[in-house]
Write an enzyme that holds these catalytic residues in place. Sequence first.
Site, PDB file in Angstrom:
ATOM      1  CG  ASP A   1      -2.193   0.795   0.990  1.00  0.00           C
ATOM      2  OD1 ASP A   1      -3.268   0.192   0.914  1.00  0.00           O
ATOM      3  OD2 ASP A   1      -2.105   2.040   0.852  1.00  0.00           O
TER       4      ASP A   1
ATOM      5  CB  THR B   1     -15.862  -2.231  -8.612  1.00  0.00           C
ATOM      6  OG1 THR B   1     -15.976  -3.308  -7.678  1.00  0.00           O
ATOM      7  CG2 THR B   1     -17.146  -2.104  -9.416  1.00  0.00           C
TER       8      THR B   1
ATOM      9  CG  PHE C   1     -18.791 -11.201  -6.676  1.00  0.00           C
ATOM     10  CD1 PHE C   1     -19.400 -10.299  -7.533  1.00  0.00           C
ATOM     11  CD2 PHE C   1     -17.986 -12.200  -7.231  1.00  0.00           C
ATOM     12  CE1 PHE C   1     -19.238 -10.393  -8.914  1.00  0.00           C
ATOM     13  CE2 PHE C   1     -17.814 -12.307  -8.606  1.00  0.00           C
ATOM     14  CZ  PHE C   1     -18.443 -11.399  -9.453  1.00  0.00           C
ATOM     15  CG  LEU C   2     -14.388  -9.634  -0.769  1.00  0.00           C
ATOM     16  CD1 LEU C   2     -13.353  -9.234   0.250  1.00  0.00           C
ATOM     17  CD2 LEU C   2     -14.483 -11.098  -0.943  1.00  0.00           C
ATOM     18  NE  ARG C   3     -21.905 -11.722   1.821  1.00  0.00           N
ATOM     19  CZ  ARG C   3     -22.401 -12.704   2.563  1.00  0.00           C
ATOM     20  NH1 ARG C   3     -23.655 -12.676   2.975  1.00  0.00           N
ATOM     21  NH2 ARG C   3     -21.650 -13.750   2.911  1.00  0.00           N
ATOM     22  CD  GLU C   4     -17.363  -2.511   3.770  1.00  0.00           C
ATOM     23  OE1 GLU C   4     -17.746  -2.019   4.834  1.00  0.00           O
ATOM     24  OE2 GLU C   4     -17.030  -1.833   2.787  1.00  0.00           O
TER      25      GLU C   4
ATOM     26  CB  CYS D   1     -20.020  -1.533  -2.911  1.00  0.00           C
ATOM     27  SG  CYS D   1     -18.389  -2.044  -2.360  1.00  0.00           S
TER      28      CYS D   1
ATOM     29  CE  LYS E   1     -17.133   2.150  -5.370  1.00  0.00           C
ATOM     30  NZ  LYS E   1     -16.380   1.402  -6.343  1.00  0.00           N
TER      31      LYS E   1
ATOM     32  NE  ARG F   1     -15.964   2.948   2.202  1.00  0.00           N
ATOM     33  CZ  ARG F   1     -15.465   1.981   1.426  1.00  0.00           C
ATOM     34  NH1 ARG F   1     -14.896   2.284   0.273  1.00  0.00           N
ATOM     35  NH2 ARG F   1     -15.562   0.723   1.791  1.00  0.00           N
TER      36      ARG F   1
END
Length: 443
Positions: free
Chosen positions: A36, A128, A159-162, A270, A273, A340
Amino acid sequence: MVEAERMRVSVIGTGYLGATTAACLAEMGYEVIGLDVDEAKISMLRSGRVPFFEPGLDELLTANLETGRLRFTTDFAETAEFADVHLICVGTPQRDDSGAADLRYVNSAVERLAPHLTRPTVVVGRSTVPVGTAATLAARLAALAPVGAEAELGWSPEFLREGFGVEDTLRPNRIVIGTDSSRVEKTVRALWQQQVDEGVPFLVTDLQTAELVKVSANAFLATKISFINAMAEVSEVAGADVIQLAEALSYDDRIGGKFLGPGLGFGGGCLPKDIRAFMARADELGVEPALSFLREVDAINQRRRARTIDIARQLIGGNFAGRTVTVLGAAFKPNSDDIRDSPALDVASTIASLGARVTVYDPAALERAREEHPELNYADSMLEAARGADVVLLLTEWAEFREANPEELATVVAQKRIVDGRNALDPTFWRASGWTYRALGRQ
Ligand code: UDX
């Protein structure tokens, strides 16, 4: 192709997606380096601390740092030297000046990695992106890499969900790789061989289809939520009950009950936006009418916030000025500290701007909320937040709030009035304790 067990992987970008992916790949036995550009984030991860709330990730991070299979860096040269496969997991937020996606981080990841690629390498985008981005990046990668066309790029959306990031990475419901290169396909298949062997569908497509899978999945989910919220609007005025309606719809397995939860609507990093970026891209491609329905999906979603505020205002007699309001929830959804585009904080902040004294409590997102919304007051417990309240709004359905005891809460509030913005409570139970209970889409 590289042997799966010896594959060395880099994960570029260590936010929700990247940090989770890096820890999970190390857990699967690969040697992983996470990169990062944010030094602070990297030093936290190095010391075994996850910079956000994600159940199960701390343990995975610590365990894999200890095995030595996982490490972190800010150095692109070191990353290129170490890994044979690079996964790009940086963010693509909404631009400040439009609904389109901001591609500066993906562009920069490719531009900074490429000059160090001196041997054949596979780069796989997971972020994405608007359809068409990957083809441009593939050309850029080959042009900038010393190894030229031997630096190949494919696109594999996640396709991760938080809140379920670890589970969704280790046991995804499908793996999609967009590429026309057999080397890229083989490498990605080898990377996820364990999952493929367990029966996870593995789909190979072109770049454009892979990019579209992600945005269309999110557009579909957003549409489903807004559909049931539109039914909530109708139910309220028609005298119907949207919860019963949703349940009755859910038994048709062509419809299904998931993402049919009416309430304050969707937020997060996600869905909002992604539908806006998708519309912006359709516009650029000259097919704006194809996605104009998403404008309505967005509008229905925004109206839920306004409606929640209206209901609260009605409950306290028409004016927020000088009133005490409690908001339960700050995260955009439970089991997350992500704020967010949080519907809860949006509502809280609007009510504060209308003159109320608003106090917020959230089990995980208080620190972030404090930074972003200094105009709000914060409390360290539900009871403390509810002290003296003229109205309580439940806006994120944490288990702690679902299980709240109406009798206990009644001892601290000024008025027993609750707006259940997530249809998370049992109205009969709360009314029996003397509360005035209101929810969206119900009588
Ligand atoms: C979403 C997608 O689910 C995931 O596949 C993609 O990779 C990223 O975007 P996430 O943003 O983590 O994941 O949250 P999700 O669980 O999908 O919830 C999104 C929002 O929809 C939340 O604000 C949630 O409260 C809301 N929601 C969800 C509803 O309002 N009703 C529902 O029935 C379901």
